[in-house]
Design an enzyme around this catalytic site. Structure first.
Site, short mmCIF file in Angstrom:
data_model
loop_
_atom_site.label_atom_id
_atom_site.label_comp_id
_atom_site.label_asym_id
_atom_site.label_seq_id
_atom_site.Cartn_x
_atom_site.Cartn_y
_atom_site.Cartn_z
N HIS A 63 16.82 46.22 -29.34
CA HIS A 63 17.55 44.97 -30.16
C HIS A 63 19.07 45.68 -30.44
CE1 HIS A 63 14.10 42.67 -31.16
NE2 HIS A 63 13.39 43.70 -30.99
N HIS A 180 5.70 38.14 -27.75
CA HIS A 180 5.46 38.86 -29.05
C HIS A 180 4.22 38.24 -29.51
CE1 HIS A 180 6.71 40.43 -33.01
NE2 HIS A 180 5.81 39.56 -33.45
N HIS A 233 5.30 45.74 -26.91
CA HIS A 233 4.60 46.65 -27.89
C HIS A 233 3.42 46.51 -28.42
CE1 HIS A 233 5.71 42.86 -30.36
NE2 HIS A 233 7.19 43.39 -30.24
N ASN A 279 6.93 45.79 -37.02
CA ASN A 279 5.82 44.78 -36.54
C ASN A 279 5.70 44.75 -35.17
OD1 ASN A 279 4.34 42.55 -36.58
ND2 ASN A 279 6.23 41.12 -37.06
N ASP A 306 11.50 49.41 -28.69
CA ASP A 306 11.64 48.48 -29.80
C ASP A 306 12.66 48.93 -30.67
OD1 ASP A 306 11.32 46.12 -31.05
OD2 ASP A 306 9.30 46.41 -31.78
ZN LIG Z 1 8.53 41.92 -31.22
#
Ligand SMILES: [Zn+2]
Length: 424
Positions: A63, A180, A233, A279, A306
């Site tokens: 990100h 996700h 993830h 998360n 992540d």
């Molecule tokens: Zn995610």
């Protein structure tokens, strides 16, 4: 000019090479890979003795917070952090502000990355408009603009019919979808793993099943559509088992996990440590061990970070209110090397998880070092000892649970398109 990397142990798992080699780089390409002495004249020389020469690392899940939340991170700081971690390419998730669900945002990212980036930036486009799960994004235009994959990361596509159509569209454009996996109804209000630690701290938990239900659904949809699904993830024992079984049945799925899921458990949250809030949440011991077994037997194809920067003010709130996510670009190498020292995976496997395997998932020509390949290279000292001081990180943010940890293994050089972009 040109560059010679001399005397390092070159590990290129895709080409099954593990040998002391010399590497000549001309322009942005690998010109020569040789175990014999090479011509040094007029060339810059890097003495790589004691170092591992690896194809540049590729992170499927980062990100960069740009556009829209540049106080957390931006393309410049995020890619500088990536270079310091040994990454030469990073995929940036579309949950920016605005969301990368159209070609204007994709073009902004690519242009800024070209101007200010330290490493290659590969944008991931949204599956649905605004990642709201209501209406498909214009997938063809996203691909044309340069997106390499699709994800509504941070949010699941809860509607199964919408996900089915997304997979069918993605297939027609040969794009991988990275869901996700979280059943939002089951996880609602949860702030950490549901287990003993959440009970003791009096916090609402998220059961593993919130992840597993959606993995199971998306395996079924991958089977239905024969479209490629890459699970982001993975954190849970059941998740690893489902993916293992799906692969055995020939369903086109792949998966990634992150260093925190094989390095920590939910006990790291004790004391309301918001730097261990992410998360999916950190899980229990059996989950951590299952993730390791998934890495060992190839159920899990890639290690991603992540990397999710947040400001100190945001993370210093009460546990309930603090945002999910930790940074990870600059700690992936030592945390992954710990798996090798533990005997979970070999050095060759570790490098595969960070190089050609993620490249294969994206279907891009990266992640190996034969003559003619792009000169994206990571040199690291596998034995160097250091202590992580979060104040020294290149990322704008400091939200790591590993501050103060003793680390083994350090990136020495990161080379992108033949140019040294990081050295330590
Ligand atoms: Zn995610």
């Amino acid at each position: 000019m040109g560059l010679v990397i001399q005397g390092g142990r070159l590990i290129d798992p895709k080409n099954k090479i593990d040998q002391v080699m010399n590497l000549v780089i001309e322009g942005d390409r690998v010109a020569q890979v040789s175990s014999k002495p090479v011509d040094l004249k007029g060339r810059e020389v890097i003495d790589a003795k004691g170092m591992i020469i690896s194809p540049g690392f590729i992170d499927l899940h980062v990100h960069l917070r740009d556009p829209g939340q540049e106080y957390k991170e931006d393309i410049r700081s995020g890619t500088e952090s990536a270079a310091a971690g040994g990454f030469t390419s990073v995929c940036c998730m579309p949950n920016t502000r605005p969301v990368n669900d159209n070609e204007t945002v994709t073009q902004y990212i690519l242009e800024k990355a070209k101007r200010e980036g330290f490493v290659h930036v590969l944008p991931v486009g949204a599956i649905t408009k605004g990642s709201q799960g209501q209406e498909l994004a214009e997938i063809g235009k996203l691909k044309e603009a340069g997106c390499v994959a699709l994800s509504d990361d941070g949010w699941p596509v809860m509607n199964s019919e919408m996900m089915r159509r997304a997979l069918e569209y993605a297939k027609s454009f040969d794009l991988v979808v990275m869901p996700h996996c979280e059943d939002k109804h089951l996880s609602e209000g949860g702030v950490m793993n549901e287990g003993r630690s959440s009970t003791e701290m009096g916090l609402r938990g998220i059961p593993c099943q919130a992840e597993e239900i959606m993995i199971a659904r998306d395996i079924l949809l991958a089977d239905l559509t024969k479209s490629r699904v890459h699970f982001a993830h993975i954190s849970s024992e059941g998740g690893v088992r489902l993916i293992r079984e799906a692969k055995a049945r020939g369903i086109p799925v792949t998966a990634e996990t992150c260093p925190h899921y094989f390095s920590l458990t939910d006990e790291a949250t004790i004391g309301y440590n918001t730097n261990a809030k992410m998360n999916p949440p950190l899980r229990g011991l059996k989950d951590r061990e299952a993730v390791k077994s998934g890495l060992r037997d190839g159920t899990i194809d890639a290690i991603s970070t992540d990397h999710a920067p947040h400001s100190p003010e945001e993370k210093e709130q009460e546990f309930d209110k603090a945002p999910f996510g930790i940074i990870g670009l600059e700690t992936v190498l030592p945390l992954s090397l710990a798996l090798e020292r533990e005997g979970v995976i070999s050095l060759q496997q570790m490098i595969g998880l960070l190089t050609y395997q993620p490249a294969n998932i994206l279907k891009i020509k990266k992640g190996s070092l034969e003559e003619g390949a792009f000169a994206d290279i990571t040199l690291f000292d596998p034995l160097a000892e250091w202590v992580l001081d979060s104040g020294q990180l290149k990322s704008k943010s400091r939200n790591t649970p590993f501050n103060g940890w003793k680390m083994n293994g350090q990136v020495r050089y990161t080379i992108v398109s033949g140019k040294v972009v990081y050295r330590s």
